[in-house]
Design an enzyme around this catalytic site. Sequence first.
Site: not given
Length: 819
Positions: A333, A779
Amino acid sequence: MADVGEVLMSVLSTIRVPKPGDRVHKDECALSFSSPESEGGIYVCMNTFLGFGSQYVGRHHARTGQRAYLHITRTRKAKEDENNSGSGHPPKKKPTRLAIGIEGGFDVEQELYEEDVKVVILPDRQEVTSEDLGTMPDVVRERVSLSMSGIMAADSVSHTLQVQQWDGEVRQESKHAADLKQLDNGVKIPPRCGWRCEVCDLQENIWMNLTDGKVLCGRRYFDGSGGNNHALLHFQETGYPLAVKLGTITPDGADVYSYDEDDMVLDSKLPEHLAHFGINMMTMEKTERTMTELEIAVNQRVGEWEVIQESGTTLKPLFGPGLTGMKNLGNSCYLNSVMQVLFTVPDFQSTSVTPSLFSAFIIQAKLGYGLLSGEYSKPAPDPGDEIGASEPRGDQVGIAPRMFKALVGRGHPEFSTNRQQDAQEFLLHFINMVERNCRSGPNPSEAFRFLVEEKIVCQQSQKAKYTQRVDYIVQLPVPMDQAANTGEELKEAERRREEGDSSAPTVRAQIPFSACMAALSEPEMLTDFWSSAVQAKTSATKTTRFASFPDHLVIQIKKFTFGLDWVPKKLDVSIDVPDTLDLSGLCATGQQPGEELLPEVAPPPLMTPDVEVKAPVLDDSTVSQLCEMGFPLEACRKAVYYTGNTGIDAAMNWIMSHMDDPDFSAPLVLPGSSSGPGTTPTESLSEEHLATIVSMGFSRDQATKALRATSNVLERAVDWIFSHLDDLDSMEVSEAGRSAAESEGGRDPPPGPRVRDGPGKYELFAFISHMGTSTMCGHYVCHIKKDQQWVIFNDQKVCASEKPPKDLGYLYFYRRVAD
């Protein structure tokens, strides 16, 4: 049309059978993101094993003359209902390992397909199936069948990259385990329950030191939970390195942490070490979650869309050009977020969509087309959904940047792995890669490049020194002491968290953006500065200003830092980052009228007069500190030597002033020495290395200069020569190794780095946010402003943003606006 058997016979010599090590691209087009599931399928060249979509295979045939291709099409199968109550999907197994691509780890997306495979002969697109081969001559049938089966049996490059295994639980044996000192102090620990921190009485996250048996609480997490750091403080006071988490002990092992090695470790003598304090490992049962289980829980939690961003809102999926999602390739990510933002910058759009820079970056052009064209910005099909569903799904077909990730990560110890990485570090890595490879034509990284002026004023003589350096990111400090809510609100929230109140609201320190800018611009005090004016160590002030303003400005909020105990931590803060920014007041002014400059005088030598050349006695601690900051060892040794062992500040100033020197990383050469960069005769250089660089299109003199500047190390010389092309173009290197510019004092020096400049007024157009306690986990998502609307990109989900959390970002991207 000729008989297909005769055609196959005529091209038989171009049909190869894959060998071990051959890279077979059968899952993805080399020039686009077409796959066997796409309309038209994929065509694999049966000679080079490169794959092409239906729109590119004709071009490849025309350019190479290759005629035989294996055509692969796939149709997705509906998932079977296994042990499920009618949802159409089998229940997902919860991960039990902190791993990817390993049994028990996080799932790698696996789909079921029906495949159709046949040979296609261009340009007439004659088709040959496996059944057709049965009627053909033996030599044709054997070669073609072996090639077909070999291609289909080989692991595709994309698949290999996708399922690359990563095991976050692999631990190394501690260097302290074999000879760990254990005190005979009579301490015995109750084996089952009742453990409390001996300092604060905390009953969770309890660790026992394996040297003296002290039972203390673990580290405090960023949200206030976890512990009160008493086990860590005990190590800092005693140096006793190993501790075991008591609630995790079972006959199979336990969590053991080495404070000295700063990592979870293995202790092969753990049963013996536990028995020393009265604990029989074989009778123990687990009562607390292990550190691995805690991290798995964090990774699962941050993987949910509603928890990560804008929870409680219904986000509308968006599709179209510039609104394409990217698949997460296992903790990728950080890459997805950075590249989404970069392809919003016009410089990267224009140079990347047209593959004209260099062959390796055709893959970058492919990524740019995939993101910007809108061709892959479509709702992802789901066999479990009813046909004709009224609402589109949030997930997109999107693109999987496997080739791009492999390209930019090749040879890098971190970015070549499937571990989570820091988005800021990846952005700089990618910019450096672009810089090294843009030998000619437009350089998109110039959009971010700017000059920084550093002014150092000796407080004793009031004389100044000016230096300039290139940078790409403004690192903005977070002055926690300037929080607007440092009073009772924060203290009350902290108290409730410590008491375990689950209903306690999340209260973050609110830091004014103006305070961050003030911390950046205020003078920094240097206490160990070696002043050439007074020929001694004294104090000085350092002021940093912009010598140029880039077209696009990147600001990093320095949320990741170290505490006083050097334990990494993340600052949980809210900053009122503005939509518009005016930095005109931070413009560099240069030398002022009447201001005297520090003389260019070298510090005292470190050699004894009775020895011609003697290795200097360097301050090892200063050298180590500089190396830990990421600078090359030889550069650190030079910095300490040329600043007379006068401390870290003086050495750091030297490094900042000499980072662009051609011999920055070359070994330290002492006065009187007859060898080293710049003095090594040409004959001592490797002829093989010289020939290799010359074969790349450079002159022998240029190759000589590069090898001399890098101690005759080929890989470093290649990197050096690509990063000094402007210097090489502006000087003629003579046989003696000196440039014409050096021998003719009247010539101007080589031009400095090319930067764009303009007004220092900007508007915010994107930001990247991070969720988690560390850059190595959690994340990343990004928000980008498109047509005056904020859009959130969370891997394959692209939606209209309802509440863009601009105060919680990590990297902020601004673009220049006209006055």
